[in-house]
Design a protein around this motif. Structure first.
Motif, mmCIF file in Angstrom:
data_model
loop_
_atom_site.group_PDB
_atom_site.id
_atom_site.type_symbol
_atom_site.label_atom_id
_atom_site.label_comp_id
_atom_site.label_asym_id
_atom_site.label_seq_id
_atom_site.Cartn_x
_atom_site.Cartn_y
_atom_site.Cartn_z
ATOM 1 N N LEU A 264 13.610 26.035 -12.331
ATOM 2 C CA LEU A 264 14.349 24.941 -11.709
ATOM 3 C C LEU A 264 15.831 25.103 -12.021
ATOM 4 N N VAL A 265 16.650 25.113 -10.977
ATOM 5 C CA VAL A 265 18.096 25.170 -11.191
ATOM 6 C C VAL A 265 18.637 23.758 -11.250
ATOM 7 N N SER A 266 18.287 22.963 -10.259
ATOM 8 C CA SER A 266 18.744 21.567 -10.266
ATOM 9 C C SER A 266 17.818 20.727 -9.407
ATOM 10 N N ALA A 267 17.763 19.458 -9.746
ATOM 11 C CA ALA A 267 16.949 18.546 -8.944
ATOM 12 C C ALA A 267 17.644 17.193 -8.912
ATOM 13 N N ASP A 268 17.809 16.674 -7.732
ATOM 14 C CA ASP A 268 18.367 15.330 -7.600
ATOM 15 C C ASP A 268 17.249 14.394 -7.166
ATOM 16 N N THR A 269 16.821 13.549 -8.075
ATOM 17 C CA THR A 269 15.675 12.683 -7.796
ATOM 18 C C THR A 269 16.071 11.215 -7.717
ATOM 19 N N LYS A 270 17.385 10.947 -7.756
ATOM 20 C CA LYS A 270 17.842 9.537 -7.825
ATOM 21 C C LYS A 270 17.377 8.725 -6.634
ATOM 22 N N ALA A 272 14.894 9.137 -4.686
ATOM 23 C CA ALA A 272 13.451 8.884 -4.723
ATOM 24 C C ALA A 272 13.128 7.796 -5.741
ATOM 25 N N GLU A 273 13.777 7.881 -6.897
ATOM 26 C CA GLU A 273 13.525 6.887 -7.946
ATOM 27 C C GLU A 273 13.904 5.485 -7.504
ATOM 28 N N ALA A 303 13.129 12.546 -0.104
ATOM 29 C CA ALA A 303 14.403 12.134 -0.707
ATOM 30 C C ALA A 303 14.812 13.014 -1.884
ATOM 31 N N ILE A 304 13.958 13.934 -2.272
ATOM 32 C CA ILE A 304 14.268 14.778 -3.432
ATOM 33 C C ILE A 304 14.911 16.084 -2.985
ATOM 34 N N ALA A 305 15.993 16.427 -3.657
ATOM 35 C CA ALA A 305 16.646 17.709 -3.356
ATOM 36 C C ALA A 305 16.481 18.624 -4.569
#
Ligand code: FES
Ligand code: FES
Lengths: 718, 159
Positions: A264-270, A272-273, A303-305
């Motif tokens: 995993l390099v990066s994950a933006d889950t905001k 989705a949360e 919604a997750i990147a």
């Protein structure tokens, strides 16, 4: 102590590739625990040692009686319980995945207890209720478990009859069981099972002198009875894991990379949360989601990147070269016999060829599924696995909790074929459930099942041999790289042989598959035998008969040849092939006829004859179905199934890209069952799969003149 | 996005509020608790999810719920009438046409659709019609037999 595995041949590499393999010994279901579960009534125990003794005898091909432990054993393999209400229950750690073991075991117990099959309740594969079992694989369930349960049931009957006689104040010899009641000689007095079991607390191991019903006197076993619970299956009522619903349950998903071994390099889950009701779990490279309904879940997933990074990886085009290059001598194979150099010196003709088999997927129609629920620090997981106790260990390890705090329950499952030994989905569901504080159901998609489960190993097999003009094989050198050692030995009497298995670095995750490497080894061996027969101008059947002294192998081969009409003339564009073999105590010979369209090159399987012998036949219909199912499954691996992959990505992760056998692929199949009353019954779930591929390869050769040495065959036809 | 408010399933109007683009399979299984139709592939390849829509064999995994709102949907749960199995359900038991049973409800619904339009199908017609339904346990020949039993064309029943 003997290893409790599906392979007991000591010289061979034990074929266990599952990544989470854990110790096969785990005799935790001891006497004390049994007494906790046992509330009252009458119980007959099958000591674990009985199963081991039986299994060792099976492997040696001996029959006869084992030693039986008179005491209540410490390690219990199964038991039969008649509770105070008179209900008969059988407790076993085995799993039902379509092999109909629930029915076969219930039949055996009903027979000995003289009750109807409907009155036997089977409690299976629940780690809190049933004794430890290494797993449902390796064709072991029927040969080892059924006779032991039969003994336990017979002993239970004798015990009950003695107690009933006592209560009825008559001699035990006068008491019979009629319609689930104990009746005296003129039926003037009778007692129900409950009347006899009430107020008792009686626990016994199988006594040494218990006699069981002779095969010829069977009235229930050996007959075709409908699958236990069949009505629930044909009405859609049966609940597979994927159908379950628990109060407050959430639906789970795992966010995955496209390629294996990605980080995993990066994950933006905001975003989705922020969706109400959604839980996002991040733990290292693991990203899991849960939501109260599928629509919300789908929204959250979108919604997750995420960004992943994948290393460069081997592709299908380099596979076979890598398997050879990265190999190291395995423990498989056996000590060489005679001298290859001498054998070659005696030969009139020599032949060296290489054969390959592709990775294939099990593709069980029900993908992996799990429902996980935490209560305090205790975890319960319902999941379709062939190794409930193994999965329990995996869960305990993953969450660092004691095994006593984990319960794994296996609802009757949508098949496995060796593909459901591991607990990935169970662990993922439990991880998400832990974070969300609610029960979570996780059902893998078909794509996940193709990409993240494991495959039947691919392999390269090199064979060099020498043969005299009279058809005697004088030298046999056989090297299997990566696919495995099962059935690497044969029943041919080659005077000089060197047979070796070589471990290798597999670029894909690989594991068990119905029949293990017996398919690959039979494919290479039997195609090579056909090539040798051709080299010396001999008939394929006569050539094989000349090179074996094994009467049972000869018998299946001759039976298949006869039923098939071997040697008959065939029109142009048609061809026939035959192959035979031995594995796990049973013998098979398969003959196939194909037609090949000269223009389109379309290969059509026209008919198949399979003769099969696995000792004494227990249930002919059941056996017929198992042989037929194995032949049908074999069609896929023989003709068209193959996993294509590139740089860590599985390219064939859908049924539209991965062709499995369908209705129109199945030819008429004639099955000839040889009954050998003098030999113990061996399992039949696997061995019948091995003969088809070499027979079809030879048939295609006869029809087209092209010798195909790679599985699957069809893509290699030019 | 537009929502649907109900579906007609097995002769009953069932209220359900979902996005009309949701697959019929998801709506049946996860919103209406009718789990007889199974997920096997999600791309119309395996037939495990087969239901009837106005009597037509339909892959519910690739059918949007909005497209079938107002139509008559039949699932395996509605096949048994007053405790009597449909002849094809009975025939599946008789012919031992199931191993793990995961394909079974889809197989039966596809078979029912066939028998509706062709009560006495030939073997070739059965194979052609059923060819998009997969069974990984290899019960194909016995499923053909079950359909023949239900249609009365079976030659002999293996016992
Ligand atoms: S799930 Fe619909 S066709 Fe496979
Ligand atoms: S019975 Fe298992 S998939 Fe058909």
């Amino acid at each position: 102590m003997k290893p409790l595995d599906d392979e007991l041949e000591i010289e061979l590499e034990i074929e266990r590739y599952e990544l989470f393999a854990d110790p096969l010994y785990n005799f935790t279901f001891n006497r004390r625990q049994f007494l906790k579960v046992f509330s009252g009534g009458i119980a007959l125990l099958v000591p674990m040692s009985n199963l081991l003794v039986a299994s060792a005898q099976q492997e040696q091909g001996e029959s006869g009686r084992g030693r039986f432990d008179q005491r209540v054993p410490n390690e219990i393999g199964a038991w039969i319980h008649i509770d105070e209400a008179g209900t008969v229950s059988v407790f076993t750690g085995k799993v039902e995945l379509g092999q109909n073991i629930r029915t076969s075991l219930a039949q055996a117990v009903a027979e000995e207890l003289h009750v109807s099959i409907e009155s036997v309740r089977m409690v299976m594969a629940d780690t809190d209720l049933t004794p430890f079992d290494a797993g449902t694989f390796g064709s072991r369930s029927i040969p080892f478990m059924a006779p032991q349960l039969r003994k336990a049931a017979a002993a239970a009957r004798e015990t009950l009859v003695a107690l009933a006689a006592d209560q009825l104040k008559v001699a035990p010899a006068e008491v019979r069981i009629v319609n689930a009641r104990f009746v005296n000689h003129d039926a003037s007095k009778s007692l129900s099972f409950a009347d006899v079991a009430k107020g008792r607390k009686l626990v016994k191991a199988i006594p040494a002198d218990v006699t069981i019903t002779a095969v010829k006197d069977w009235t229930i076993a050996g007959k075709s009875v409908p699958k236990v619970g069949a009505r629930d299956f044909v009405t859609g009522k049966h609940e597979y894991t994927s159908d379950m619903k628990r109060p407050g349950m959430l639906f789970g998903r795992v966010v995955r990379a496209a390629a294996m071994n990605s980080t995993l390099v990066s994950a933006d889950t905001k975003a989705a949360e922020a969706i109400s009701g959604v839980t996002v779990v991040r733990d290292g490279d693991f990203i899991g989601l849960a939501a109260p309904d599928p629509q919300t879940l789908a929204r959250a997933e979108k919604a997750i990147a995420v960004h992943w990074k994948a290393p460069g990886q081997t592709s299908a085009a380099q596979l076979f070269e890598q398997l050879k290059r990265e190999s190291s001598p395995g423990r498989g194979g056996a000590r060489p016999v005679g001298s290859i150099a001498d054998g070659m010196a005696q030969a009139d003709k020599k032949l060296s060829q290489a054969y390959t088999v592709a990775y294939i997927a099990h593709a069980p129609l029900e993908p992996r599924a799990a429902v996980a629920e935490w209560k305090d620090n205790k975890l319960t997981v319902w999941t379709g696995t062939q190794r409930p106790f193994g999965v329990r260990s995996e869960l305990a390890e993953a969450f660092r909790i004691p095994e006593e705090n984990v319960r794994v329950i296996v609802p009757d499952t949508g098949s496995g074929y060796g593909g459901k030994h591991s607990g990935e989905c169970a662990i993922e569901a439990a991880r998400i459930a832990r974070a969300s504080g609610k029960p979570v159901k996780l059902v893998w998609t078909r794509e996940e099942e193709f990409k993240w489960a494991y495959f039947r190993p691919a392999g390269v097999i090199e064979v060099s041999s020498g043969v005299k003009n009279d058809g005697t094989v004088t030298a046999w050198e056989f090297h299997n790289f990566n696919s495995g050692a099962s059935a690497i030995q044969s029943k041919y009497a080659f005077p000089n042989q060197n047979i070796q298995f070589h471990n290798s670095q597999s670029p894909l995750r690989q594991g068990s598959y119905r029949g293990l490497a017996a398919t690959a080894n039979h494919f290479a061996r039997e195609v090579h035998m056909d090539e040798l027969a051709q080299l010396v101008g001999m008939d394929a059947v006569a050539f094989r008969l000349k090179n074996t002294q094994d009467q049972r192998l000869k018998a299946v081969l001759e039976a298949a040849a006869q039923a098939f009409g071997w040697g008959a003339k065939r029109p142009a564009g048609r061809g026939a092939g035959i192959a035979c073999g031995f594995e796990k105590g049973s013998y098979v010979a398969t003959a196939a006829e194909v037609s090949v369209d000269p223009k389109t090159k379309k290969v059509k399987l026209e008919r198949v004859v399979a003769s099969f012998e696995c000792g004494a036949i227990v249930n002919p219909v059941h056996l017929h179905n198992q042989v037929e199912g194995a032949v049908v499954q074999a069609i896929g691996g023989a003709l068209f199934e193959t996993i294509d992959f590139q740089n860590g990505e599985i390219l064939t992760a859908k049924f539209s890209r991965y062709r499995v056998p369908r209705f129109s692929d199945v030819p008429p199949i004639e099955i000839v069952l040889l009954d050998r009353k003098d030999s113990p019954s061996a399992g039949a779930g696997e061995t019948p799969i091995v003969g088809l591929a070499p027979a079809v390869s030879t048939a295609i050769f006869e029809a087209t003149g092209q010798r195909l040495r790679s599985l699957p065959l069809v893509p290699n036809l030019s | 996005m537009a929502n649907i408010t109900s579906l007609n399933v097995n002769g009953r109007k069932l209220p359900v509020s979902v996005d009309s683009q949701t697959s019929l399979l998801t709506v049946l299984r996860d919103y209406l608790n009718l789990t007889g139709a199974k997920y096997g592939c999600g791309e119309g390849q395996c037939g495990a999810c087969t239901v009837l829509v106005d009597g037509q064999m339909t892959r519910s995994c690739v059918t949007q719920a909005g497209k079938v709102a107002g139509k008559q949907i039949s699932t395996i749960e509605g096949l048994e009438k007053d405790g009597q199995l449909h002849p094809l359900q009975q025939a599946f038991i008789e012919a031992d046409a199931l191993q793990c049973g995961y394909c079974t409800s889809g197989m039966i619904m596809s078979g029912v659709a066939l028998l509706k339009k062709n009560p006495k199908p030939s073997r070739a017609e059965i194979v052609k019609h059923m060819d998009r339904n997969m069974c990984r346990c290899g019960t194909y020949l016995r499923i053909v037999k079950a359909i023949e039993i239900a249609s009365g064309t079976a030659k002999e029943v293996r016992k």
